[in-house]
Design a protein around this motif. Structure first.
Motif, mmCIF file in Angstrom:
data_model
loop_
_atom_site.group_PDB
_atom_site.id
_atom_site.type_symbol
_atom_site.label_atom_id
_atom_site.label_comp_id
_atom_site.label_asym_id
_atom_site.label_seq_id
_atom_site.Cartn_x
_atom_site.Cartn_y
_atom_site.Cartn_z
ATOM 1 N N LYS A 158 9.838 -6.703 2.722
ATOM 2 C CA LYS A 158 8.846 -6.763 3.799
ATOM 3 C C LYS A 158 7.583 -6.010 3.376
ATOM 4 N N GLY A 159 7.779 -4.833 2.787
ATOM 5 C CA GLY A 159 6.645 -4.036 2.317
ATOM 6 C C GLY A 159 5.823 -4.795 1.285
ATOM 7 N N ALA A 160 6.515 -5.485 0.381
ATOM 8 C CA ALA A 160 5.816 -6.237 -0.671
ATOM 9 C C ALA A 160 5.019 -7.387 -0.058
ATOM 10 N N ARG A 161 5.593 -8.036 0.955
ATOM 11 C CA ARG A 161 4.888 -9.147 1.614
ATOM 12 C C ARG A 161 3.633 -8.632 2.308
ATOM 13 N N GLN A 162 3.779 -7.473 2.941
ATOM 14 C CA GLN A 162 2.619 -6.894 3.638
ATOM 15 C C GLN A 162 1.521 -6.533 2.652
ATOM 16 N N LEU A 163 1.938 -5.940 1.527
ATOM 17 C CA LEU A 163 0.962 -5.517 0.521
ATOM 18 C C LEU A 163 0.234 -6.739 -0.049
ATOM 19 N N ALA A 164 1.004 -7.813 -0.231
ATOM 20 C CA ALA A 164 0.390 -9.049 -0.745
ATOM 21 C C ALA A 164 -0.628 -9.572 0.273
ATOM 22 N N ALA A 165 -0.285 -9.463 1.563
ATOM 23 C CA ALA A 165 -1.211 -9.926 2.595
ATOM 24 C C ALA A 165 -2.478 -9.063 2.599
ATOM 25 N N GLN A 166 -2.297 -7.735 2.408
ATOM 26 C CA GLN A 166 -3.468 -6.842 2.363
ATOM 27 C C GLN A 166 -4.367 -7.183 1.177
ATOM 28 N N ALA A 167 -3.733 -7.623 0.083
ATOM 29 C CA ALA A 167 -4.509 -7.945 -1.130
ATOM 30 C C ALA A 167 -5.307 -9.230 -0.939
ATOM 31 N N GLY A 168 -4.951 -10.003 0.068
ATOM 32 C CA GLY A 168 -5.617 -11.272 0.291
ATOM 33 C C GLY A 168 -5.404 -12.149 -0.937
ATOM 34 N N GLY A 169 -6.444 -12.742 -1.447
ATOM 35 C CA GLY A 169 -6.280 -13.605 -2.618
ATOM 36 C C GLY A 169 -6.322 -12.839 -3.934
ATOM 37 N N GLU A 170 -6.549 -11.529 -3.874
ATOM 38 C CA GLU A 170 -6.747 -10.768 -5.114
ATOM 39 C C GLU A 170 -5.434 -10.637 -5.899
ATOM 40 N N THR A 171 -5.526 -10.785 -7.200
ATOM 41 C CA THR A 171 -4.361 -10.478 -8.033
ATOM 42 C C THR A 171 -4.820 -9.569 -9.152
ATOM 43 N N ARG A 172 -3.917 -8.806 -9.661
ATOM 44 C CA ARG A 172 -4.265 -7.876 -10.721
ATOM 45 C C ARG A 172 -3.346 -8.153 -11.910
ATOM 46 N N LEU A 173 -3.934 -8.434 -13.058
ATOM 47 C CA LEU A 173 -3.129 -8.685 -14.254
ATOM 48 C C LEU A 173 -3.290 -7.497 -15.203
ATOM 49 N N ASN A 174 -2.437 -7.443 -16.222
ATOM 50 C CA ASN A 174 -2.508 -6.394 -17.248
ATOM 51 C C ASN A 174 -2.601 -4.997 -16.652
ATOM 52 N N GLN A 175 -1.873 -4.813 -15.609
ATOM 53 C CA GLN A 175 -1.889 -3.519 -14.944
ATOM 54 C C GLN A 175 -1.195 -2.473 -15.809
ATOM 55 N N VAL A 176 -1.811 -1.321 -16.019
ATOM 56 C CA VAL A 176 -1.130 -0.263 -16.759
ATOM 57 C C VAL A 176 -0.870 0.974 -15.910
ATOM 58 N N GLU A 177 -1.497 1.044 -14.767
ATOM 59 C CA GLU A 177 -1.311 2.208 -13.900
ATOM 60 C C GLU A 177 -0.267 1.883 -12.833
ATOM 61 N N PHE A 178 0.165 2.913 -12.123
ATOM 62 C CA PHE A 178 1.161 2.703 -11.076
ATOM 63 C C PHE A 178 0.620 2.956 -9.679
ATOM 64 N N GLY A 179 -0.580 3.490 -9.606
ATOM 65 C CA GLY A 179 -1.198 3.717 -8.295
ATOM 66 C C GLY A 179 -0.317 4.564 -7.399
ATOM 67 N N PRO A 180 -0.096 4.123 -6.144
ATOM 68 C CA PRO A 180 0.719 4.913 -5.220
ATOM 69 C C PRO A 180 2.177 5.047 -5.686
ATOM 70 N N PHE A 181 2.534 4.289 -6.730
ATOM 71 C CA PHE A 181 3.919 4.337 -7.201
ATOM 72 C C PHE A 181 4.077 5.219 -8.437
ATOM 73 N N GLN A 182 3.036 6.005 -8.723
ATOM 74 C CA GLN A 182 3.087 6.922 -9.859
ATOM 75 C C GLN A 182 4.253 7.911 -9.718
ATOM 76 N N GLY A 183 4.482 8.378 -8.499
ATOM 77 C CA GLY A 183 5.564 9.346 -8.261
ATOM 78 C C GLY A 183 6.915 8.732 -8.622
#
Ligand code: AMP
Ligand code: ZN
Length: 466
Positions: free
Chosen positions: A328-353
């Motif tokens: 559910k959280g992932a679906r919500q986050l995808a909705a917040q991102a709208g059409g944006e996608t991020r490729l070649n991600q190397v950081e973890f952002g809020p998931f760094q912890g």
């Protein structure tokens, strides 16, 4: 990444000794029956270790063997009236199918003991030549533990009041022996009538290799004298891994494994799993109760590998809810991102912890907790920032090897009538407190691809997607 090493009792930084590839070995299953969820705790944690290294950009070489000749495989193949080869091939296939369901990466190399008899004989010859092994009257060959001063370092025999000198005449010819019985152990077992057709020729006559030897010989073949990490469940520290060190260091002269990674046992209802108590679970047993392999995986990584994990059926229900929340959280986050996608991600952002937890002694419960905290933190993000957070979330799921349920909420009209009828009968059995019948019908539904989720006042049918 840092990991606790059983030999030195310290945390070590893991890095490939050859500068490019992290090379590690895991003792694999003995294929004489289905693996149980205790075995899978060990294999799943080894898988998370590999995935964490790979997610962090380290290439790995993962070797895990198949034990397809030992006292148990021979005994049970005979009971089943099959050749050893046919018997172990069937259970190996079953093991692979279970591994796939649990999302385990297949090892890069999966050698079997029977395929490496010449290598095992060559290793014994070297040990005999160097004075570390001797032949006995019955055509067996034993390792002389008094010939290796390092014997007992891994399991700290010196702290367990056992002296090699005192017991050096003792010998053990069985593959597994009591924890504290210290003895010369068997490398080659002279042929016995009960071995049936399972014997090979050797310089010491017909017979078969002892169990401890196969890993040493296959490690030498695929990883050489020294390599990065060796792993298994805690029961393997003594004697199996102690014996492997003795064989390998005496025959090959290398330092053997740089790091030792041992996984503490899984317990069921606070005690050991056993068939007689009726609490020895396989994936199939749990599927019959309506639980998916991913729910099992979630439970298995839910405790730190150095602590015992007490398995209960309730923990599977909790895992189901947790996975649904993550989805559910992932679906919500995808909705917040709208059409944006991020490729070649190397950081973890809020998931760094969460990522830091994994890299700190493979703290999987910390990482799972970090997924939920990260989702809460990400709740206010939008657009590209939300897309970046989602990419970090997905990277972490890959490191943990979790696949989230794609819950297709079924509207009643898309569920086949026969399934609805079975589910109704089951619900009635449940109301009648006929638990055996209700469990049987739940298993039947699971077999047909439908999971039943019970609520207080009714139930929901969900198509199982694995
Ligand atoms: P086996 O098939 O018996 O050779 O065991 C395969 C692996 O499972 C080994 O690494 C064992 O140490 C491990 N293992 C066995 N029982 C358990 C348990 N209850 N919990 C965790 N690991 C286990
Ligand atoms: Zn082994």
């Amino acid at each position: 990444m840092r990991l606790f090493d059983t030999l030195t009792r310290t945390e070590q930084e893991l890095h490939p000794s050859d500068g490019t590839t992290y090379r590690f070995y895991c003792c694999g299953p003995t294929v004489y029956g289905p693996a149980h969820i205790g075995n899978f705790r060990t294999f799943v944690l080894q898988d998370v270790l590999r995935r964490t290294l790979e997610t962090g950009g380290t290439r790995t070489l993962h070797v895990r063997n198949i034990t397809d000749v030992d006292d148990k495989t021979i005994r049970d193949s005979q009971k089943a009236g099959l050749t050893l080869q046919a018997f172990t091939a069937g259970w190996t296939e079953k093991f692979h199918a279970d591994c796939e369901k649990l999302g385990l990466c297949p090892p890069h190399i999966e050698p079997s003991a029977v395929e490496h008899i010449p290598q095992q004989i060559a290793m014994i010859e070297r040990l005999v030549e160097k004075g570390h092994a001797y032949a006995s009257d019955d055509g067996s060959v034993y390792f002389k533990i008094a010939s290796f001063p390092g014997y007992g370092r891994l399991s700290r025999l010196d702290q367990r009041d056992l002296e090699i000198g005192r017991t050096q005449n003792a010998r053990s010819s069985s593959d597994e022996y009591e924890k504290d019985s210290l003895s010369d152990f068997v490398l080659w077992k002279g042929r016995k009538p009960e071995d049936g057709a399972n014997y090979w020729s050797s310089p010491w006559g017909e017979g078969r290799p002892g169990w401890h030897l196969e890993c040493s010989a296959m490690i030498q073949e695929y990883l050489g004298d020294s390599f990065d990490l060796h792993s298994g469940g805690v029961d393997l520290v003594f004697p199996h891994h102690e014996n492997e060190i003795a064989q390998s260091e005496c025959a090959c002269g290398g330092h053997f494994a740089a790091t030792w990674f041992h996984i503490t046992h899984l317990l069921v209802d606070g005690g050991k799993m056993s068939k007689s108590l009726g609490n020895l679970y396989t994936l199939e047993d749990l599927a019959a109760r309506g639980f998916t392999a991913m729910e099992v995986r979630y439970v298995l990584i839910g405790a730190h590998y150095r602590k015992p994990l007490n398995f209960t059926l309730d923990s599977l229900t909790a895992a189901r809810e947790a996975l649904a929340k993550l989805a559910k959280g992932a679906r919500q986050l995808a909705a917040q991102a709208g059409g944006e996608t991020r490729l070649n991600q190397v950081e973890f952002g809020p998931f760094q912890g969460a990522w830091d937890s994994l890299n700190q002694d493979l703290n999987t419960p910390g990482a799972l907790g970090g997924l939920f905290t990260g989702l809460r933190e990400a709740a206010a993000l939008t657009g590209a920032e939300a897309a970046a957070a989602l990419a970090g979330f997905n990277r972490l799921l890959r490191a943990l090897g979790l696949t989230l349920p794609v819950e297709v909420v079924q509207d009643a009209s898309s569920i086949p009538e026969s399934i609805k009828a079975l589910a109704e009968t089951r619900w009635q059995a449940r109301l009648d407190k006929n638990w055996a019948e209700s469990d049987r019908l739940r298993a039947q539904l699971a077999g047909l691809g439908w999971a039943v989720k019970d609520g207080k006042d009714g139930y929901v049918l969900v198509a199982i997607s694995e």
